[in-house]
Design a protein around this motif. Structure first.
Motif, PDB file in Angstrom:
ATOM      1  N   THR A 145       0.863  -1.178   0.000  1.00  0.00           N
ATOM      2  CA  THR A 145       0.000   0.000   0.000  1.00  0.00           C
ATOM      3  C   THR A 145       0.900   1.229   0.000  1.00  0.00           C
ATOM      4  O   THR A 145       1.567   1.528   0.991  1.00  0.00           O
ATOM      5  CB  THR A 145      -0.930   0.010   1.224  1.00  0.00           C
ATOM      6  N   LYS A 179      -2.846   3.712  -3.222  1.00  0.00           N
ATOM      7  CA  LYS A 179      -3.034   2.615  -4.176  1.00  0.00           C
ATOM      8  C   LYS A 179      -2.247   1.392  -3.722  1.00  0.00           C
ATOM      9  O   LYS A 179      -1.239   1.505  -3.036  1.00  0.00           O
ATOM     10  CB  LYS A 179      -2.574   3.037  -5.569  1.00  0.00           C
ATOM     11  N   GLN A 180      -2.750   0.223  -4.144  1.00  0.00           N
ATOM     12  CA  GLN A 180      -2.068  -1.019  -3.820  1.00  0.00           C
ATOM     13  C   GLN A 180      -1.342  -1.532  -5.062  1.00  0.00           C
ATOM     14  O   GLN A 180      -1.859  -1.456  -6.172  1.00  0.00           O
ATOM     15  CB  GLN A 180      -3.048  -2.056  -3.310  1.00  0.00           C
ATOM     16  N   TYR A 181      -0.149  -2.047  -4.845  1.00  0.00           N
ATOM     17  CA  TYR A 181       0.686  -2.543  -5.925  1.00  0.00           C
ATOM     18  C   TYR A 181       1.203  -3.933  -5.579  1.00  0.00           C
ATOM     19  O   TYR A 181       1.488  -4.230  -4.419  1.00  0.00           O
ATOM     20  CB  TYR A 181       1.897  -1.626  -6.140  1.00  0.00           C
TER      21      TYR A 181
END
Length: 119
Positions: free
Chosen positions: A72, A77-79
């Motif tokens: 996070t 945003k999550q990657y």
């Protein structure tokens, strides 16, 4: 519940093998402890050799170098990422490789509350 350090100490007491607990998961250490007390140490030696084939650092939650995680970012945003190394096995702080971020942020140190382990 015994810590990994305690389990490693029990293994040393059982058969004299001195292990670095950061190199093994709790499950691996428990298996080795079960095998350490036997008169025939063949199974212990074979299990230890198998675990030593992967010499990555493991944190207390079983997280290994190269393990996929979801990171996070500060932008919310999550990657998808992978662990480059476990910086602190006790706290879970890691260095991550995040390919979807620009080159300036591709590799970074991340605190344990900023990533989740993928199933």
């Amino acid at each position: 519940m015994a810590t990994k350090k305690d389990t490693a100490a029990q293994i040393k007491a059982a058969n004299g093998t001195d292990l670095d607990p950061t190199q093994y998961t709790a499950a691996e250490l428990n298996t080795l402890l079960d095998l350490a007390g036997h008169e025939d140490q063949t199974a212990f030696t074979e299990a230890l050799a198998g675990y030593n084939a992967d010499t990555t650092t493991v944190n207390d939650n079983g997280l290994r170098d190269g393990q996929p995680v979801t990171y996070t970012h500060t932008d919310g945003k999550q990657y998808k990422a992978r662990v480059i190394r476990v910086n602190d096995p006790e706290t879970g702080d890691v260095a991550l490789q995040v390919d979807d971020l620009g080159a300036e942020a591709r590799q970074m140190t991340v605190l344990s509350d900023k990533y989740t382990v993928e199933d």
